[in-house]
Design a protein around this motif. Structure first.
Motif, PDB file in Angstrom:
ATOM      1  N   ASP A 213       0.850  -1.188   0.000  1.00 29.70           N
ATOM      2  CA  ASP A 213       0.000   0.000   0.000  1.00 29.70           C
ATOM      3  C   ASP A 213       0.889   1.243   0.000  1.00 29.70           C
ATOM      4  OD1 ASP A 213      -1.765   2.061   0.419  1.00 29.70           O
ATOM      5  OD2 ASP A 213      -2.766   1.143   2.139  1.00 29.70           O
ATOM      6  N   PRO A 214       0.806   2.079  -1.040  1.00 28.45           N
ATOM      7  CA  PRO A 214       1.649   3.281  -1.091  1.00 28.45           C
ATOM      8  C   PRO A 214       1.495   4.170   0.138  1.00 28.45           C
ATOM      9  CG  PRO A 214       0.550   2.929  -3.188  1.00 28.45           C
ATOM     10  CD  PRO A 214      -0.048   1.946  -2.228  1.00 28.45           C
ATOM     11  N   ALA A 215       0.326   4.127   0.793  1.00 29.24           N
ATOM     12  CA  ALA A 215       0.104   4.951   1.984  1.00 29.24           C
ATOM     13  C   ALA A 215       0.964   4.493   3.157  1.00 29.24           C
ATOM     14  CB  ALA A 215      -1.371   4.912   2.369  1.00 29.24           C
ATOM     15  N   GLU A 216       1.502   3.259   3.062  1.00 28.49           N
ATOM     16  CA  GLU A 216       2.324   2.722   4.151  1.00 28.49           C
ATOM     17  C   GLU A 216       3.814   2.972   3.932  1.00 28.49           C
ATOM     18  OE1 GLU A 216      -0.583  -0.988   5.434  1.00 28.49           O
ATOM     19  OE2 GLU A 216       1.203  -1.390   4.219  1.00 28.49           O
ATOM     20  N   LEU A 217       4.123   3.753   2.905  1.00 29.49           N
ATOM     21  CA  LEU A 217       5.523   4.036   2.580  1.00 29.49           C
ATOM     22  C   LEU A 217       5.884   5.481   2.870  1.00 29.49           C
ATOM     23  CD1 LEU A 217       5.839   2.228  -0.874  1.00 29.49           C
ATOM     24  CD2 LEU A 217       6.393   1.313   1.390  1.00 29.49           C
ATOM     25  N   ILE A 239      17.315   7.416  -3.097  1.00 28.45           N
ATOM     26  CA  ILE A 239      15.991   7.136  -2.524  1.00 28.45           C
ATOM     27  C   ILE A 239      16.136   6.334  -1.231  1.00 28.45           C
ATOM     28  CG2 ILE A 239      13.904   5.739  -2.848  1.00 28.45           C
ATOM     29  CD1 ILE A 239      13.613   8.200  -4.383  1.00 28.45           C
ATOM     30  N   ARG A 240      15.352   6.728  -0.248  1.00 26.70           N
ATOM     31  CA  ARG A 240      15.241   5.931   0.979  1.00 26.70           C
ATOM     32  C   ARG A 240      13.755   5.637   1.197  1.00 26.70           C
ATOM     33  NH1 ARG A 240      17.120   9.275   4.299  1.00 26.70           N
ATOM     34  NH2 ARG A 240      19.282   8.525   4.312  1.00 26.70           N
ATOM     35  N   ILE A 241      13.392   4.360   1.219  1.00 30.30           N
ATOM     36  CA  ILE A 241      11.998   3.963   1.410  1.00 30.30           C
ATOM     37  C   ILE A 241      11.858   3.288   2.770  1.00 30.30           C
ATOM     38  CG2 ILE A 241      10.085   2.561   0.552  1.00 30.30           C
ATOM     39  CD1 ILE A 241      11.230   2.784  -2.229  1.00 30.30           C
ATOM     40  N   THR A 242      10.937   3.783   3.571  1.00 33.52           N
ATOM     41  CA  THR A 242      10.644   3.181   4.870  1.00 33.52           C
ATOM     42  C   THR A 242       9.244   2.588   4.832  1.00 33.52           C
ATOM     43  OG1 THR A 242      12.004   4.863   5.980  1.00 33.52           O
ATOM     44  CG2 THR A 242      10.495   3.573   7.356  1.00 33.52           C
ATOM     45  N   HIS A 243       9.159   1.298   5.133  1.00 34.04           N
ATOM     46  CA  HIS A 243       7.854   0.641   5.212  1.00 34.04           C
ATOM     47  C   HIS A 243       7.358   0.813   6.648  1.00 34.04           C
ATOM     48  CE1 HIS A 243       5.090  -2.984   5.318  1.00 34.04           C
ATOM     49  NE2 HIS A 243       4.676  -2.338   4.245  1.00 34.04           N
TER      50      HIS A 243
END
Length: 366
Positions: A213-217, A239-243
């Motif tokens: 879910d993009p809202a959870e990123l 880029i840094r992506i946090t779940h």
């Protein structure tokens, strides 16, 4: 075995018919699945057809044994054909054993320095080079995702995407703690030190398997660090992506394009999430993961690289090779083949024990 091979031959014909249907090219995921299965079956069929030709040669040679003038030549041909048939039968038996359903996947590989400080980081850099050379020899594509180096060129941690046929089937055994025994490159003395690095190999997850879910990123951009010239200072492409639900963090700064960095980071994130999902579904998966990676302590080793003796020992199968330089240059096939054979033998033993156990219920779906 022949009955099973004939079934696979019919499946091969069905696949070829599907691949000739223009509708198959309208769905990228379906096309990829069909193409992957076709390639795997093609390799089995090549062995099968070679075995059938050898069987024909054996029959012809046997028929000539009664001819006094051809008897000696027929005996030689028969002996060679029988040896070749045994070799092909062994290969076919291995290929027909139940396979890991993930064997056709690409992989995400992560390396981290363990105990040993800078020497552990330098050894991690040696492992990175080893796996890169092995992948190149296999014809696989290696794409760096993130790399954190030390001042002396060691690797604190790094992530790679390795894409190609058979990547998971050949690299899945590399997960665990790798130990090195050598005189540290950082010291002038002659004392042998023991250091370690950890390797984790994860199968790449398909998007449908691991919907995110993009809202959870939480997605952050920043300027890349390290080599890169003017690009480093002027472009916030890293880029840094946090779940957020799990706290998993993935970084990628290898590409100049922010979009490409995000795409790579998402592949790594999906692989990690799929692994977590599998661990929740089965406790043994979680145990296997802990056994693979551990804490980086040298006592949790799967393999030792001993420089003074020029040897590599894989402790899981008790195999020692005295060709350390070759292994570090990417010659891993002998080690991987031994581990593959051990896994196949283990599966056969489990299957035999299951069959022999009275009243053993089948697995769900069987």
């Amino acid at each position: 075995m022949e009955e099973k091979l004939r079934e696979l031959e019919l499946r091969m014909e069905a696949l070829e018919a599907q691949l000739q249907d223009p509708r198959a090219y309208g769905d990228a995921e379906t096309l990829r699945r069909l193409t992957r299965e076709h390639k795997e079956l093609s390799e089995v069929m090549e062995l099968y057809y070679a075995w059938r030709r050898t069987e024909e040669t054996r029959q012809e040679a046997r028929a000539l044994l009664g001819d006094p003038e051809m008897k000696e030549l027929a005996r030689e041909e028969l002996s060679a054909a029988e040896a070749r048939a045994r070799e092909l039968e062994e290969q076919l038996v291995r290929r027909l054993q139940p396979r890991d359903p993930l064997d056709g996947r690409n992989v995400v590989m992560e390396l981290r320095s363990g105990v040993g400080g800078e020497e552990g980081a330098l050894f991690a850099a040696s492992l990175l080079r080893m796996y890169t050379m092995y992948a190149q020899a296999q014809g696989w594509k290696v794409e760096p995702v993130s790399l954190h180096e030390t001042e002396l060129g060691g690797v604190k941690e790094c992530s790679l995407l390795i894409e190609g046929a058979g990547a998971w089937s050949r690299l899945k055994y590399e997960s665990g703690v790798h130990r090195v025994q050598r005189v540290p490159e950082t010291e002038s003395g002659g004392r042998i030190h023991t250091s370690a690095a950890t390797v984790a190999v994860l199968p790449e997850a398909e998007e449908l398997e691991c919907a995110i879910d993009p809202a959870e990123l939480q997605i952050d951009t920043f300027r890349a660090s390290g080599a890169g010239g003017q690009h480093v200072n002027k472009t916030e492409s890293a880029i840094r992506i946090t779940h957020l639900p799990t706290g998993l963090v993935v970084e990628c700064q290898d590409e100049r394009s922010q979009y490409k960095n995000k795409e790579k980071a998402m592949k790594v994130l999906r692989a990690r999430l799929l692994e977590r999902q599998q661990a929740c579904q089965a406790a043994d998966t979680a145990a296997r993961r802990r056994a693979q990676v551990g804490s980086g302590d040298r006592s949790e080793r799967i393999r030792t690289y001993n420089f003074p003796q020029g040897r590599v020992t894989d402790h899981r199968v008790g195999l020692t090779l005295y060709k350390l330089d070759g292994v570090l240059d990417g010659d891993l096939d002998e080690l991987v083949d031994a581990l593959t054979a051990a896994e196949a033998a283990g599966r056969l033993t489990e299957e035999a024990e299951r069959s022999a156990a009275p009243g053993t219920p089948g697995e769900p779906g069987e």
